[in-house]
Motif scaffolding. Sequence first.
Motif, PDB file in Angstrom:
ATOM      1  N   GLY A  11       0.681  -0.899   0.073  1.00 55.37           N
ATOM      2  CA  GLY A  11      -0.268  -0.323  -0.152  1.00 55.37           C
ATOM      3  C   GLY A  11       1.116   1.480  -0.019  1.00 55.37           C
ATOM      4  O   GLY A  11       1.982   1.254   0.310  1.00 55.37           O
ATOM      5  N   ILE A  12      -0.328   2.285  -0.024  1.00 54.59           N
ATOM      6  CA  ILE A  12       0.738   3.226  -0.375  1.00 54.59           C
ATOM      7  C   ILE A  12       1.071   4.323   1.174  1.00 54.59           C
ATOM      8  O   ILE A  12       2.220   5.487   1.330  1.00 54.59           O
ATOM      9  CB  ILE A  12       0.019   4.672  -1.200  1.00 54.59           C
ATOM     10  N   GLY A  13       0.752   3.691   2.315  1.00 53.22           N
ATOM     11  CA  GLY A  13       0.921   4.385   3.798  1.00 53.22           C
ATOM     12  C   GLY A  13       2.531   4.187   4.093  1.00 53.22           C
ATOM     13  O   GLY A  13       3.142   5.281   4.593  1.00 53.22           O
ATOM     14  N   LEU A  14       3.369   3.118   3.470  1.00 49.73           N
ATOM     15  CA  LEU A  14       4.576   2.919   3.921  1.00 49.73           C
ATOM     16  C   LEU A  14       5.197   3.731   3.214  1.00 49.73           C
ATOM     17  O   LEU A  14       6.373   4.763   3.830  1.00 49.73           O
ATOM     18  CB  LEU A  14       5.120   1.354   3.810  1.00 49.73           C
ATOM     19  N   TYR A  15       5.229   3.569   2.210  1.00 51.92           N
ATOM     20  CA  TYR A  15       5.193   4.564   1.912  1.00 51.92           C
ATOM     21  C   TYR A  15       5.318   6.291   1.104  1.00 51.92           C
ATOM     22  O   TYR A  15       7.045   6.854   1.530  1.00 51.92           O
ATOM     23  CB  TYR A  15       5.282   4.960  -0.116  1.00 51.92           C
ATOM     24  N   ARG A  16       4.744   6.638   1.729  1.00 51.99           N
ATOM     25  CA  ARG A  16       4.078   8.114   2.546  1.00 51.99           C
ATOM     26  C   ARG A  16       5.068   8.238   4.198  1.00 51.99           C
ATOM     27  O   ARG A  16       5.446   9.243   4.033  1.00 51.99           O
ATOM     28  CB  ARG A  16       2.686   8.206   2.722  1.00 51.99           C
ATOM     29  N   VAL A  17       4.337   7.620   4.764  1.00 48.41           N
ATOM     30  CA  VAL A  17       5.825   7.574   5.832  1.00 48.41           C
ATOM     31  C   VAL A  17       7.178   7.282   5.862  1.00 48.41           C
ATOM     32  O   VAL A  17       7.522   7.936   6.899  1.00 48.41           O
ATOM     33  CB  VAL A  17       5.214   6.249   6.852  1.00 48.41           C
ATOM     34  N   GLY A  18       7.160   6.983   4.951  1.00 48.16           N
ATOM     35  CA  GLY A  18       8.818   6.301   4.404  1.00 48.16           C
ATOM     36  C   GLY A  18       9.524   8.704   4.288  1.00 48.16           C
ATOM     37  O   GLY A  18      10.130   9.009   4.170  1.00 48.16           O
ATOM     38  N   TRP A  19       8.521   8.823   3.133  1.00 51.99           N
ATOM     39  CA  TRP A  19       8.752  10.428   2.518  1.00 51.99           C
ATOM     40  C   TRP A  19       8.349  11.009   3.250  1.00 51.99           C
ATOM     41  O   TRP A  19       8.959  12.241   3.711  1.00 51.99           O
ATOM     42  CB  TRP A  19       7.980  10.741   1.549  1.00 51.99           C
ATOM     43  N   GLY A  20       7.897  10.857   4.068  1.00 50.14           N
ATOM     44  CA  GLY A  20       7.906  11.468   5.498  1.00 50.14           C
ATOM     45  C   GLY A  20       9.147  11.373   6.713  1.00 50.14           C
ATOM     46  O   GLY A  20       9.750  12.918   7.054  1.00 50.14           O
ATOM     47  N   ILE A  21       9.312  10.259   6.988  1.00 49.61           N
ATOM     48  CA  ILE A  21      11.044  10.798   7.900  1.00 49.61           C
ATOM     49  C   ILE A  21      11.723  11.251   6.643  1.00 49.61           C
ATOM     50  O   ILE A  21      12.610  11.457   7.569  1.00 49.61           O
ATOM     51  CB  ILE A  21      10.962   8.803   7.820  1.00 49.61           C
ATOM     52  N   SER A  22      11.682  10.868   5.298  1.00 49.73           N
ATOM     53  CA  SER A  22      13.119  10.632   4.948  1.00 49.73           C
ATOM     54  C   SER A  22      12.840  12.547   4.758  1.00 49.73           C
ATOM     55  O   SER A  22      13.732  13.611   4.379  1.00 49.73           O
ATOM     56  CB  SER A  22      13.156  10.877   3.428  1.00 49.73           C
TER      57      SER A  22
END
Length: 146
Positions: A11-22
Amino acid sequence: MPIQPQTPSSGIGLYRVGWGISGLAIAFLLMDASMKLLALPVVLQAQAELGFGGEHVARELGAILLACTLLYAAPQTAVLGAIMLTGYLGGAVAVKMRVGDPLFTHVLFGVYVGVLVWGGIYLRDARLREMLPLRSDARERKQPAG
């Protein structure tokens, strides 16, 4: 074949959280690089206490940090940028240890930033998670023929 950033299959959730942390790591690193490039008095004073002197050293470190951060921010070169940032942050940890700064607040700060850098890219890049799984499932392992 050009390398395209991949969203996680879960899902897109991990991707968005990853970009938030990055994004947090990138914002901090860009601020640090710009302060060094401008050779602000606070930077020059802090560097003098660590045994580094002069505006040219601050600007050189700022340019190196900016280059590493820009590589990390671009999806096509993010892993290379993360590797280069790891080296930069490792040097910061070594310098802080050498001068005897407090462990958890000063010495390990570079490690904390490194965890954000690698945690962010790990969550936003499914290929990296496939190469470096956090755990392996015995059912997924293939038995050798024979």
